[in-house]
Design a protein around this motif. Structure first.
Motif, PDB file in Angstrom:
ATOM      1  N   LYS A 150      -0.553   1.734  -4.895  1.00  0.00           N
ATOM      2  CA  LYS A 150      -1.626   0.805  -5.245  1.00  0.00           C
ATOM      3  C   LYS A 150      -1.907  -0.075  -4.034  1.00  0.00           C
ATOM      4  O   LYS A 150      -0.964  -0.583  -3.411  1.00  0.00           O
ATOM      5  N   PRO A 151      -3.171  -0.265  -3.699  1.00  0.00           N
ATOM      6  CA  PRO A 151      -3.478  -1.140  -2.564  1.00  0.00           C
ATOM      7  C   PRO A 151      -2.875  -2.535  -2.782  1.00  0.00           C
ATOM      8  O   PRO A 151      -2.837  -3.034  -3.897  1.00  0.00           O
ATOM      9  N   ASP A 152      -2.390  -3.124  -1.735  1.00  0.00           N
ATOM     10  CA  ASP A 152      -1.835  -4.479  -1.753  1.00  0.00           C
ATOM     11  C   ASP A 152      -0.570  -4.621  -2.596  1.00  0.00           C
ATOM     12  O   ASP A 152      -0.202  -5.736  -2.969  1.00  0.00           O
ATOM     13  N   HIS A 153       0.089  -3.522  -2.949  1.00  0.00           N
ATOM     14  CA  HIS A 153       1.349  -3.574  -3.689  1.00  0.00           C
ATOM     15  C   HIS A 153       2.403  -2.779  -2.922  1.00  0.00           C
ATOM     16  O   HIS A 153       2.125  -1.686  -2.434  1.00  0.00           O
ATOM     17  N   ALA A 154       3.601  -3.336  -2.812  1.00  0.00           N
ATOM     18  CA  ALA A 154       4.747  -2.610  -2.269  1.00  0.00           C
ATOM     19  C   ALA A 154       5.558  -2.153  -3.477  1.00  0.00           C
ATOM     20  O   ALA A 154       6.124  -2.971  -4.197  1.00  0.00           O
ATOM     21  N   MET A 155       5.580  -0.848  -3.713  1.00  0.00           N
ATOM     22  CA  MET A 155       6.154  -0.304  -4.945  1.00  0.00           C
ATOM     23  C   MET A 155       7.402   0.533  -4.670  1.00  0.00           C
ATOM     24  O   MET A 155       7.544   1.134  -3.607  1.00  0.00           O
ATOM     25  N   LEU A 156       8.254   0.564  -5.671  1.00  0.00           N
ATOM     26  CA  LEU A 156       9.378   1.492  -5.752  1.00  0.00           C
ATOM     27  C   LEU A 156       9.251   2.160  -7.112  1.00  0.00           C
ATOM     28  O   LEU A 156       9.147   1.474  -8.130  1.00  0.00           O
ATOM     29  N   GLY A 161       0.799  -1.216   0.000  1.00  0.00           N
ATOM     30  CA  GLY A 161       0.000   0.000   0.000  1.00  0.00           C
ATOM     31  C   GLY A 161       0.835   1.271   0.000  1.00  0.00           C
ATOM     32  O   GLY A 161       0.291   2.357   0.155  1.00  0.00           O
ATOM     33  N   HIS A 162       2.154   1.128  -0.188  1.00  0.00           N
ATOM     34  CA  HIS A 162       3.049   2.281  -0.207  1.00  0.00           C
ATOM     35  C   HIS A 162       3.845   2.312  -1.508  1.00  0.00           C
ATOM     36  O   HIS A 162       4.108   1.282  -2.109  1.00  0.00           O
ATOM     37  N   ASN A 163       4.223   3.527  -1.919  1.00  0.00           N
ATOM     38  CA  ASN A 163       5.083   3.730  -3.082  1.00  0.00           C
ATOM     39  C   ASN A 163       6.287   4.541  -2.623  1.00  0.00           C
ATOM     40  O   ASN A 163       6.176   5.724  -2.301  1.00  0.00           O
ATOM     41  N   PHE A 164       7.445   3.908  -2.559  1.00  0.00           N
ATOM     42  CA  PHE A 164       8.708   4.520  -2.168  1.00  0.00           C
ATOM     43  C   PHE A 164       9.292   5.137  -3.437  1.00  0.00           C
ATOM     44  O   PHE A 164       9.636   4.418  -4.375  1.00  0.00           O
TER      45      PHE A 164
END
Length: 156
Positions: A126-132, A67-70
């Motif tokens: 995006k919900p349920d995604h750990a993004m970079l 749920g986060h975008n680094f």
């Protein structure tokens, strides 16, 4: 976040005194094997940070958390640092690593996009995604657009 994205193009050439200042300690290390890049990542995207390293957008999310975008930004022009000068070579499936003091996060490139500097909505998590997301000016030597490389966490 829009201001953070737009400010990437607002640069002045550092003086020799500014350029010779000691580099602050990094919180993370970004490694992209395909383009032979290993660069420290510091908090923030100030001129001082981006002169010596890549920077984490302060308004972006936590590293490796669903749920986060680094979001990590760096310059690609020769006069301001060229950490991301080969970022456009990345393709779907390429590996991107972020090392913290105790963990290595493995991400995989999922998409690239060119946006206008005011289109911060593309950096929403995006919900349920750990993004970079990797962010730089585009095209090289211009600040008219931004190149985004989206990745998703593969381990942890």
């Amino acid at each position: 976040m829009v201001r953070e994205i737009e400010q990437l193009g607002e640069r002045t050439v550092p003086t020799s005194a500014e350029a010779s200042q000691e580099e602050p300690p990094s919180r993370w290390v970004l490694v992209i094997p395909k383009i032979d890049l290993t660069v420290p990542v510091l908090e923030g995207t100030t001129e001082e940070v981006l002169d010596v390293a890549a920077g984490k957008l302060e308004s972006s999310g936590q590293l490796g958390k669903k749920g986060h975008n680094f979001v990590v930004a760096a310059h690609r022009a020769y006069q301001f640092g060229r950490f991301f000068n080969r970022l456009d070579e990345l393709e779907g499936g390429d590996e991107v690593l972020v090392q913290s003091a105790d963990t290595t996060y493995q991400f995989q490139v999922s998409e690239k996009k060119i946006i206008n500097p005011n289109q911060a909505e593309y950096l929403n998590p995006k919900p349920d995604h750990a993004m970079l997301t990797l962010l730089t000016c585009h095209p090289m030597y211009s600040d008219s657009k931004r190149l985004l490389v989206f990745t998703e966490l593969q381990n942890n």
